[in-house]
Structures are given as structure tokens and as C-alpha cells.
Design a protein around this motif. Sequence first.
Motif, PDB file in Angstrom:
ATOM      1  N   GLN A 194      -2.891  16.634  -0.035  1.00 18.12           N
ATOM      2  CA  GLN A 194      -3.346  15.839   1.101  1.00 18.12           C
ATOM      3  C   GLN A 194      -2.499  16.175   2.334  1.00 18.12           C
ATOM      4  OE1 GLN A 194      -1.947  14.487  -1.670  1.00 18.12           O
ATOM      5  NE2 GLN A 194      -0.083  13.464  -0.967  1.00 18.12           N
ATOM      6  N   ASP A 195      -3.067  15.906   3.516  1.00 19.17           N
ATOM      7  CA  ASP A 195      -2.440  16.315   4.780  1.00 19.17           C
ATOM      8  C   ASP A 195      -1.088  15.670   5.027  1.00 19.17           C
ATOM      9  OD1 ASP A 195      -4.683  17.845   5.172  1.00 19.17           O
ATOM     10  OD2 ASP A 195      -5.467  16.667   6.844  1.00 19.17           O
ATOM     11  N   ILE A 196      -0.890  14.436   4.564  1.00 17.48           N
ATOM     12  CA  ILE A 196       0.391  13.760   4.756  1.00 17.48           C
ATOM     13  C   ILE A 196       0.898  13.267   3.408  1.00 17.48           C
ATOM     14  CG2 ILE A 196      -0.099  13.071   7.146  1.00 17.48           C
ATOM     15  CD1 ILE A 196      -0.748  10.251   6.110  1.00 17.48           C
ATOM     16  N   PRO A 197       2.217  13.259   3.211  1.00 20.77           N
ATOM     17  CA  PRO A 197       2.732  12.885   1.886  1.00 20.77           C
ATOM     18  C   PRO A 197       2.502  11.416   1.541  1.00 20.77           C
ATOM     19  CG  PRO A 197       4.538  13.294   3.433  1.00 20.77           C
ATOM     20  CD  PRO A 197       3.282  13.734   4.109  1.00 20.77           C
ATOM     21  N   HIS A 198       2.578  10.525   2.526  1.00 24.69           N
ATOM     22  CA  HIS A 198       2.452   9.087   2.240  1.00 24.69           C
ATOM     23  C   HIS A 198       1.018   8.638   2.509  1.00 24.69           C
ATOM     24  CE1 HIS A 198       6.710   9.028   1.619  1.00 24.69           C
ATOM     25  NE2 HIS A 198       6.931   9.491   2.831  1.00 24.69           N
ATOM     26  N   ASN A 199       0.114   9.226   1.781  1.00 26.45           N
ATOM     27  CA  ASN A 199      -1.302   8.911   1.908  1.00 26.45           C
ATOM     28  C   ASN A 199      -1.623   7.655   1.091  1.00 26.45           C
ATOM     29  OD1 ASN A 199      -4.014   9.268   2.572  1.00 26.45           O
ATOM     30  ND2 ASN A 199      -4.385  10.683   0.898  1.00 26.45           N
ATOM     31  N   TRP A 200      -2.582   6.869   1.553  1.00 25.64           N
ATOM     32  CA  TRP A 200      -2.980   5.663   0.822  1.00 25.64           C
ATOM     33  C   TRP A 200      -4.431   5.341   1.140  1.00 25.64           C
ATOM     34  CZ3 TRP A 200      -4.756   2.467   4.511  1.00 25.64           C
ATOM     35  CH2 TRP A 200      -4.151   2.517   5.781  1.00 25.64           C
ATOM     36  N   THR A 201      -5.032   4.546   0.263  1.00 25.66           N
ATOM     37  CA  THR A 201      -6.358   3.977   0.518  1.00 25.66           C
ATOM     38  C   THR A 201      -6.274   2.470   0.296  1.00 25.66           C
ATOM     39  OG1 THR A 201      -7.582   5.983  -0.037  1.00 25.66           O
ATOM     40  CG2 THR A 201      -8.770   3.903  -0.215  1.00 25.66           C
ATOM     41  N   ARG A 202      -6.885   1.744   1.216  1.00 20.74           N
ATOM     42  CA  ARG A 202      -6.937   0.284   1.098  1.00 20.74           C
ATOM     43  C   ARG A 202      -8.277  -0.103   0.481  1.00 20.74           C
ATOM     44  NH1 ARG A 202      -8.614  -3.959   4.570  1.00 20.74           N
ATOM     45  NH2 ARG A 202      -9.117  -2.433   6.212  1.00 20.74           N
ATOM     46  N   PHE A 203      -8.201  -0.907  -0.566  1.00 23.08           N
ATOM     47  CA  PHE A 203      -9.385  -1.391  -1.278  1.00 23.08           C
ATOM     48  C   PHE A 203      -9.527  -2.889  -1.074  1.00 23.08           C
ATOM     49  CE2 PHE A 203      -8.029   2.417  -3.385  1.00 23.08           C
ATOM     50  CZ  PHE A 203      -9.181   3.042  -3.860  1.00 23.08           C
ATOM     51  N   VAL A 204     -10.767  -3.367  -0.986  1.00 22.07           N
ATOM     52  CA  VAL A 204     -10.988  -4.815  -0.973  1.00 22.07           C
ATOM     53  C   VAL A 204     -11.594  -5.225  -2.308  1.00 22.07           C
ATOM     54  CG1 VAL A 204     -11.239  -5.038   1.518  1.00 22.07           C
ATOM     55  CG2 VAL A 204     -13.252  -4.583   0.129  1.00 22.07           C
ATOM     56  N   VAL A 205     -11.240  -6.430  -2.725  1.00 21.55           N
ATOM     57  CA  VAL A 205     -11.816  -7.023  -3.935  1.00 21.55           C
ATOM     58  C   VAL A 205     -12.885  -7.997  -3.468  1.00 21.55           C
ATOM     59  CG1 VAL A 205     -11.340  -8.364  -6.007  1.00 21.55           C
ATOM     60  CG2 VAL A 205      -9.580  -6.820  -5.084  1.00 21.55           C
ATOM     61  N   LEU A 206     -14.093  -7.794  -3.942  1.00 20.21           N
ATOM     62  CA  LEU A 206     -15.230  -8.616  -3.525  1.00 20.21           C
ATOM     63  C   LEU A 206     -15.721  -9.494  -4.679  1.00 20.21           C
ATOM     64  CD1 LEU A 206     -17.320  -5.878  -1.659  1.00 20.21           C
ATOM     65  CD2 LEU A 206     -15.776  -7.553  -0.631  1.00 20.21           C
ATOM     66  N   GLN A 207     -16.131 -10.697  -4.337  1.00 19.80           N
ATOM     67  CA  GLN A 207     -16.789 -11.570  -5.307  1.00 19.80           C
ATOM     68  C   GLN A 207     -17.981 -12.232  -4.653  1.00 19.80           C
ATOM     69  OE1 GLN A 207     -13.917 -14.518  -6.466  1.00 19.80           O
ATOM     70  NE2 GLN A 207     -14.198 -15.748  -4.636  1.00 19.80           N
ATOM     71  N   ARG A 208     -18.862 -12.762  -5.467  1.00 24.59           N
ATOM     72  CA  ARG A 208     -20.052 -13.448  -4.939  1.00 24.59           C
ATOM     73  C   ARG A 208     -19.620 -14.734  -4.251  1.00 24.59           C
ATOM     74  NH1 ARG A 208     -25.739 -13.759  -6.306  1.00 24.59           N
ATOM     75  NH2 ARG A 208     -26.520 -15.880  -6.001  1.00 24.59           N
ATOM     76  N   ARG A 209     -20.196 -14.981  -3.078  1.00 25.31           N
ATOM     77  CA  ARG A 209     -19.867 -16.200  -2.350  1.00 25.31           C
ATOM     78  C   ARG A 209     -20.438 -17.417  -3.089  1.00 25.31           C
ATOM     79  NH1 ARG A 209     -18.118 -16.726   2.748  1.00 25.31           N
ATOM     80  NH2 ARG A 209     -18.660 -14.569   3.260  1.00 25.31           N
ATOM     81  N   SER A 210     -19.659 -18.432  -3.201  1.00 25.77           N
ATOM     82  CA  SER A 210     -20.080 -19.641  -3.929  1.00 25.77           C
ATOM     83  C   SER A 210     -21.236 -20.314  -3.198  1.00 25.77           C
ATOM     84  CB  SER A 210     -18.918 -20.621  -4.038  1.00 25.77           C
ATOM     85  OG  SER A 210     -17.837 -20.029  -4.731  1.00 25.77           O
TER      86      SER A 210
END
Length: 197
Positions: free
Chosen positions: A181-197
Motif C-alpha cells: 500500500q502507498d503509506i505504511p499506516h493504512n487503515w479502513t474505517r468500518f461501520v456496524v449497522l443494525q435495523r432501526r427499532s
Amino acid sequence: MTNPVVTQSMHPAWPRVAFQGEAGAFSEMAIRQHWPDGADAIACHTFIEAVQRVCEQAVDFAVIPVENAIAGLVRPAHDAMHEAGDRLQSCGEVRVPIHLCLMAPHGASLAGLREVRSHAVALAQCRLFFARHEWLISMPHADTAGAARDVAEWGDRTRGAVASESAAARYGLEIIAHHIQDIPHNWTRFVVLQRRS
């Protein structure tokens, strides 16, 4: 809708969590990181399918990548969430370090490779590597781990994949180059989704 692939045997106390990709995908790593005590990770072919499974209550949650340190927004994931509208809500986030590897069948070499497959967002994180190795043709694939699986099945030493170390181990591929990867400290942000009540 296709049947999901359960990457781990069902456990009655564990949450059922959908993700886009195949076993060994970075999204599966995000699930393992968010639920260290265990979760049933259910592979889906598309982001829309993963989101739809939550809307239909076929799973408890979905883990979706929304942003990468290099590539920016993961547009197809945002589109899938937008399509779900207010039926879903975010209930958590997880940031996963992303270390991309070039892999191929055993006996392959960097000089002998011609075609490299991976998810378009992963390929976008390796532009400098491909610029330094101009003979490599990058080709988009549905996901990183799926590209590794296909390359393993083809057994062609001129074809490689960009994916995680765990995908290389899972599909029996040899890692030719680490941390491309282009930079050593690469990351991906994930969201946790649930059904709305």
C-alpha cells in the motif's frame, strides 16, 4: 438473493453479521476485531446484499467499510447504505489496519506476473507499487479475498492478487511482496449497522 456463505459454524449465542466479500476479506477481520468473543460472519456478494439482509432481519448486523486512509470514501458502500435509507442505524465503528500483499500461486515471481486482481478500492491503495512495476496490469475484482481464491483456483503463475496475509494463508498462495500500500499506516474505517427499532 443468493444464499450466504457462513465463514464459521453457527453458534446460538453469537451475533449473525453480514459482510461484503469472501472468507479472508478485511471486512471479516473487522468483524473479528469488533466481536472478539465470536460472531458468525456471513459473506455476501455485494454491499447491497449485506445491507438488505439486515433490513430483512436475516442477520443481526452488517459491517461495512466506509472510508480508507488512501482511497477515501468507499462509494459503493455509501450508495448501499443510502438505498437502505432510515431502515438502518449505525451502532458502532471499527478501524482496521490494512496491510496489502501481492500473492500468487507457489513458484510465481514478481517478474513473471502480468495480471493482478483485487477490489478496485484495494488497487487504488497501491498506485505507487503499480507505477514502479509497469508490466503489471491491475484488474478490478468483486473483493480482495475473492480475487485470492480465484487466483488460487486458476493456478496460473502469471496471475496474482492483492489481499491480506490471512487470505493468502486461507487459499494457499505465496506472498511475493508485503505492505505494498502507498503509506505504511493504512487503515479502513468500518461501520456496524443494525435495523432501526
